[in-house]
Design a protein around this motif. Structure first.
Motif, PDB file in Angstrom:
ATOM      1  N   TYR A  44       5.382   1.643   3.602  1.00  0.00           N
ATOM      2  CA  TYR A  44       5.488   0.100   3.375  1.00  0.00           C
ATOM      3  C   TYR A  44       6.187  -0.190   2.246  1.00  0.00           C
ATOM      4  O   TYR A  44       6.836  -1.112   2.468  1.00  0.00           O
TER       5      TYR A  44
ATOM      6  N   ARG B   3     -13.197   1.458   0.934  1.00  0.00           N
ATOM      7  CA  ARG B   3     -12.329   2.289   1.220  1.00  0.00           C
ATOM      8  C   ARG B   3     -12.803   3.484   0.452  1.00  0.00           C
ATOM      9  O   ARG B   3     -13.071   3.490  -0.663  1.00  0.00           O
TER      10      ARG B   3
ATOM     11  N   SER C   5       3.526  -0.545  -6.856  1.00  0.00           N
ATOM     12  CA  SER C   5       2.606   0.443  -6.199  1.00  0.00           C
ATOM     13  C   SER C   5       2.592   1.568  -6.651  1.00  0.00           C
ATOM     14  O   SER C   5       3.526   2.302  -7.518  1.00  0.00           O
TER      15      SER C   5
ATOM     16  N   ASP D 104     -14.834  -3.521  -1.609  1.00  0.00           N
ATOM     17  CA  ASP D 104     -13.885  -2.762  -0.944  1.00  0.00           C
ATOM     18  C   ASP D 104     -14.974  -1.287  -0.497  1.00  0.00           C
ATOM     19  O   ASP D 104     -15.678  -0.609  -1.334  1.00  0.00           O
TER      20      ASP D 104
ATOM     21  N   PRO E 141       0.795  -1.205  -0.106  1.00  0.00           N
ATOM     22  CA  PRO E 141      -0.052   0.176  -0.102  1.00  0.00           C
ATOM     23  C   PRO E 141       0.643   1.458  -0.065  1.00  0.00           C
ATOM     24  O   PRO E 141       2.031   1.293   0.518  1.00  0.00           O
ATOM     25  N   THR E 142       0.119   2.442  -0.741  1.00  0.00           N
ATOM     26  CA  THR E 142       0.800   3.624  -0.548  1.00  0.00           C
ATOM     27  C   THR E 142      -0.270   4.651  -0.190  1.00  0.00           C
ATOM     28  O   THR E 142      -0.634   5.227  -0.863  1.00  0.00           O
ATOM     29  N   PRO E 143      -0.673   4.664   1.100  1.00  0.00           N
ATOM     30  CA  PRO E 143      -1.827   5.336   1.662  1.00  0.00           C
ATOM     31  C   PRO E 143      -1.752   6.575   1.626  1.00  0.00           C
ATOM     32  O   PRO E 143      -0.211   7.309   1.615  1.00  0.00           O
TER      33      PRO E 143
ATOM     34  N   SER F  71     -10.113   3.159  -3.140  1.00  0.00           N
ATOM     35  CA  SER F  71      -8.871   3.122  -2.459  1.00  0.00           C
ATOM     36  C   SER F  71      -7.675   4.371  -3.469  1.00  0.00           C
ATOM     37  O   SER F  71      -6.777   4.355  -2.864  1.00  0.00           O
ATOM     38  N   CYS F  72      -8.149   4.548  -4.534  1.00  0.00           N
ATOM     39  CA  CYS F  72      -6.956   5.347  -5.238  1.00  0.00           C
ATOM     40  C   CYS F  72      -7.301   6.641  -5.703  1.00  0.00           C
ATOM     41  O   CYS F  72      -6.507   7.567  -5.676  1.00  0.00           O
TER      42      CYS F  72
END
Ligand code: NAD
Ligand code: UGA
Length: 453
Positions: free
Chosen positions: A112, A341, A134, A339, A99-101, A268-269
Motif C-alpha cells: 500500500y 482486528r 505508516s 476495531d 495500512p502496512t499489514p 491492528s498493531c
C-alpha cells in the motif's frame, strides 16, 4: 479530551498538507492538523468513505474525532478527496497513512505504501516533503524515495504513537514527536508543523526513527506479556496479581502503566508489529528470542482464557462443548473503539464456537444483525443481559465500562447453572460477583480470597 481551542503560536506558519489514507491514523492526522491551523486535503481510495466524511459522518468510533472533523469542514481547512494524487497535487507536505499489514513471511507488507508513493510521484510539487506516518520496517524511507524517483522531493519518517479510542487526544498531546530525516532541515520543516503541540521533537536519522516505532510497540507488548506471565505465576503460587502490580508499580522505575493483566494484547498493531520486529531483526542477522517469547506468552494467554471457560463449565479436557451455552461480553480488542482486528475477545469466541459451544455475545459497538462477514457461528445479543440469558458461563472479554456496573443479581437470575463468571479483564469485584451467587475466576486473582477482604 484535549482542548479543541488550542491556538496556533505566534511563529506559526500554516502549511498546505495532503494526507493519504483516511483511517484511524490518516483521518486523525488530517483533522488534527486542520485543527492546528493547517490546510489539509485528506484522501482515501474508498469513495463511500470520502462521501460520508464530506458530510461529516465519521466511519469509526473515536472520541472527539467528529468534533475536529466538523471544525475542519466548517472552517474550510479540511476537505476530503478520492485518490492519493488529489491529496498530493497542491500540497507542500504529504503524509502517507496507509495500512502496512502483516505479510506472509511475518514482515510488514509494503504494497500500500509503494502504491501510494507511485500514485503521488507524478503530481508532487517540486520541493515538496513526503512524510511516512505508516509503521514501516527499517529502510522504508529509502524505499519510498526509490519509488518516487523525485530527487527534488525529501522523504522523512514520522512514526505515529496514538492509541485507538484516544487518537485525537494522543495526537494533540503527544509525549514526543519523532522525525527521522537524512536532511535535518527537512526534519525541522516538519517539526515546525507541530509547533502548536507542547511536545519535545526528536530528530534523528530515518533508520532510528523507524526502529523507535517498533521498539516502543515491542516494549509495551513486552510489559503486558510480562504481567500476564506473572498473573499465571500468581495463580500457581496462590498470590494476587492486583497486589503484585500495586507493589511493583509503586517503584517509579517500573510504574503501573501497561501492567493490566488480560486475555493478551490484540488490535491492528501490536500483533503485526511484534512479528515484524522479529522479522526485521532476523533479516539483519539478529535472533530476537526475547520478542519471540513475548509473542508466545501472548498466544498462550488466549488459550489460558479458553481453558478457564472450559474449567468453569466443568468440561473434560479434549471434549467438545456441544450444547453448552456461553455468554461473551465484548468483542472489540479494547474499549473505546469499534476495531475488531486481532481482538483476543473474538479469538476466544472463535475457539469456543470451534469446540461446539453455543455462544451469544454482546458488544456496544456491534449492532445486532451487523456482524462483520468474517465472523459467524454465534449470535449477537441486544444488551449484556441478553448475552447472560441462559448462559452457564459469562465471559467478560472486553472491559467496556458498562460491564463494570451490571446488575449482578439480575445476571445471576438470568444465567443457568453453574452460573460462572470468567473475567478475563479483572473488571469486576470478585466479592460482589460471589455475593450475587455466581462463581468468579479472573486473571491471576487468588481464588477464594477476594481482595481487601
Ligand atoms: P486503516 O486501515 O484504518 O486506514 C488506512 C486507510 O488507507 C484506509 O481507509 C484505506 O482505504 C486507505 N488507503 C489505502 N491505500 C490508499 C491509497 N493508495 N490512497 C488513498 N487511501 C488509501 O489503517 P490505520 O489503522 O490508520 O493504520 C495506518 C498505518 O498507521 C499502519 O502502518 C499502522 O501500523 C500505523 N499506525 C496505526 C495506529 C492505530 O492505532 N491504528 C497507530 C499508530 C500507527
Ligand atoms: C498501541 C500503542 O499503545 C500506541 O502507542 C501505538 O501507536 C499503536 O498501538 C499502534 O502502533 O497502532 P492500540 O493498539 O490502539 O495502541 O491500543 P493499546 O491501548 O496500546 O492496547 C493494545 C492491546 O493491549 C489491547 O488489546 C489492550 O487490551 C491490551 N492491554 C493494554 C493490556 O492487556 N494491558 C494493558 O495494561 C494495556
Amino acid at each position: 479530551m484535549s482542548d479543541l481551542h488550542l491556538l496556533p503560536q505566534d511563529s506559526f506558519a500554516p502549511v498546505r498538507a495532503g494526507v493519504v489514507g483516511a483511517g484511524y491514523v490518516g483521518l486523525t492526522t488530517g483533522a488534527c492538523l486542520a485543527h492546528l491551523g493547517h490546510h489539509v486535503v485528506c484522501a482515501d481510495i474508498d469513495e463511500e468513505r470520502v462521501e460520508r466524511l464530506r458530510r461529516g459522518e465519521i466511519p469509526i468510533v473515536e472520541e472527539g474525532l467528529a468534533e475536529v472533523v466538523a471544525e475542519g469542514l466548517s472552517s474550510g481547512r479540511l476537505t476530503f478527496e478520492v485518490g492519493a494524487a488529489a491529496a498530493a497535487a497542491d500540497a507542500d507536505v504529504v503524509f502517507l497513512c496507509v495500512p502496512t499489514p502483516q505479510g506472509a513471511d511475518g514482515g510488514a507488507d509494503l504494497r500500500y505504501i509503494e502504491a501510494a508513493a507511485a500514485q503521488i510521484a507524478p503530481v508532487l510539487k517540486a520541493g515538496a516533503l513526503v512524510v511516512n506516518k505508516s509503521t514501516v520496517p527499517v529502510g522504508s524511507t529509502r524505499a519510498v524515495e526509490d519509488v518516487l524517483e523525485r530527487p527534488d522531493v525529501a522523504v522523512v519518517s514520522n512514526p505515529e504513537f496514538l492509541r485507538e479510542g484516544t487518537a485525537v487526544y494522543d495526537f494533540l498531546n503527544p509525549d514526543r514527536v519523532v522525525i527521522g530525516a537524512d536532511d535535518r532541515s527537512a526534519g525541522e520543516r516538519l517539526g515546525d508543523m507541530y509547533a502548536g503541540l507542547n511536545a519535545p521533537v526528536i530528530i534523528t536519522d530515518p533508520a532510528s526513527a523507524e526502529t523507535i516505532k517498533y521498539a516502543a510497540n515491542g516494549f509495551l507488548a513486552m510489559k503486558i506479556s510480562f504481567v500476564n506471565a506473572i498473573a499465571a505465576m500468581c495463580e500457581a503460587v496462590g498470590a494476587n496479581v492486583d497486589d503484585v502490580v500495586e507493589g511493583i508499580g509503586a517503584d517509579r522505575r517500573i510504574g503501573k502503566a501497561f501492567l493490566k493483566p488480560g486475555p493478551g494484547w490484540g488490535g491492528s498493531c501490536f500483533p503485526k508489529d511484534s512479528r515484524a520486529l522479529v522479522k526485521i531483526a532476523a533479516d539483519y542477522g539478529y535472533d530476537f528470542t526475547m520478542m519471540k517469547g513475548v509473542i508466545d506468552v501472548n498466544d498462550e494467554q488466549r488459550r489460558r482464557m479458553v481453558a478457564k471457560v472450559r474449567a468453569a463449565l466443568g468440561a473434560e479436557p479434549g471434549l467438545g462443548l456441544r450444547s453448552r451455552v456461553v455468554g461473551v461480553l465484548g468483542l472489540t480488542y479494547k474499549p473505546g473503539t469499534d476495531d475488531l482486528r486481532a481482538s483476543p475477545s473474538v479469538a476466544i469466541v472463535e475457539a469456543l464456537v470451534a469446540a461446539g459451544a453455543t455462544v451469544q455475545a454482546y458488544d456496544p459497538t456491534v449492532a445486532v444483525g451487523r456482524l462483520p462477514a468474517e465472523l459467524d457461528g454465534f449470535t449477537l445479543a441486544a444488551d449484556p443481559y441478553g448475552a447472560a440469558a441462559g448462559a452457564e458461563v459469562l465471559v467478560v472479554a472486553t472491559e467496556w465500562p458498562e460491564f463494570a456496573v451490571l446488575d449482578l443479581d439480575k445476571v445471576a437470575g438470568l444465567m443457568a447453572d453453574p452460573r460462572a463468571i470468567v473475567d478475563t479483564r479483572n473488571l469486576l469485584d470478585p466479592a460482589a460477583v460471589r455475593a450475587a451467587g455466581l462463581s468468579y475466576d479472573g486473571v491471576g486473582r487468588r481464588a477464594e480470597r477476594p481482595r481487601h477482604e
